[in-house]
Design an enzyme around this catalytic site. Structure first.
Site: not given
Length: 293
Positions: A104, A244, A271
């Protein structure tokens, strides 16, 4: 498994790090960059098993969260602070050759590091559930918000218009969005590292990213390396989940643009595929690392 913990001086503060295992043979260490900003290293402890393959796994809490210093310093919450912290950590621990995994925000950090700093000694990048541009991310999250019930969409619109995110309706809408695309609730059966209380870097997140995943408004709002990623020379493994926040479109955009890249889509994940499909993720990761040592 040997675990070494320590602190590195950084600016006038300190950065916590955790090293699992040791490298054997020609294997290079794996350094992990957590998300957020401000999410802490905790969830990466589900990857401790990678060290059983004879490889050191190094994780740390970036300044502003977790066991590292958490000063109230909005002036520090930008990419430069955290990339220079990574550079300092490599020097501090003598990490001349590494694999670098960023999840991320950590993947954004890895991308900017690769494109702007052109570091030496990176054997490969693993870009986990990340993004090449904040504008593309926002567009995809907005598309997904439109699948929420209408009253939730209205609550989000109202909060954004007023700049007030405190209403119960808004918080329920955001929670539903994150349940669909980020992670499930932590329960008694969750790994201990997810259940453990942590110091989240809320100030770091809000200052650098914004109030939520669909409205980048902070110091990272203009993050855009769509063109520059075409020049990344090192091997790159892109990993993402089907549901995601990093949608298949976002992941495929990186796959199409980065020359020496592969993409692994995890069918049953949001995610954090390394949590939701842990065994498969470790298998894919070990194979990739061994191929690129």
């Amino acid at each position: 498994m040997k675990i070494t913990e320590g602190y590195m001086p950084y600016l006038e503060y300190k950065t916590y790090y955790r090293i699992v295992g040791e490298c054997t043979g020609n294997k290079k260490p794996l350094v992990l960059l957590h998300g957020g900003p401000g999410s802490t290293h905790n969830y990466f402890e589900v990857l401790d098993k990678v060290a059983e393959d004879g490889r050191a796994v190094i994780m740390y809490d970036q300044l502003g969260c977790g066991l590292s210093a958490t000063p109230s310093r909005p002036d520090l919450w930008n990419a430069k602070t955290w990339i220079e912290e990574l550079i300092q950590l490599r020097k501090h621990l003598g990490l001349d050759e590494i694999h670098l995994l960023g999840q991320s925000w950590g993947g954004m950090q890895a991308i900017q590091y690769a494109c702007e700093y052109k570091p030496e000694g990176i054997k490969s990048y693993i870009l986990s559930s990340t993004l090449p541009a904040a504008s593309l991310w926002e567009k995809e999250q907005r598309r997904r918000v439109a699948y929420l019930p209408q009253e939730m969409q209205d609550a989000i619109a109202k909060a954004e218009k007023a700049g007030d995110y405190s209403s119960k309706e808004y918080q329920e809408a955001e929670a539903e969005f994150m349940l669909r695309h980020c992670a499930g609730a932590v329960g008694p059966d969750s790994p201990e590292c997810l259940r453990r209380p942590k110091v989240a870097g809320t100030e770091a997140y809000v200052t650098a990213w914004g109030q939520n995943e669909f409205s980048p408004s902070g110091t990272l709002k203009n993050f855009d390396f769509m063109k520059e990623i075409e020049d990344i020379k090192e091997p790159c493994l892109i990993t993402s989940g089907l549901l995601d926040l990093c949608s298949p479109l976002v992941a495929k955009t990186m796959y199409d643009k980065i020359p020496n890249s592969e993409w692994e889509l995890f069918e049953f994940s949001r995610h954090m595929p390394f949590v939701e499909e842990n065994e498969k993720y470790i298998e894919v990761l070990n194979k990739w690392l061994n191929k690129n040592d």
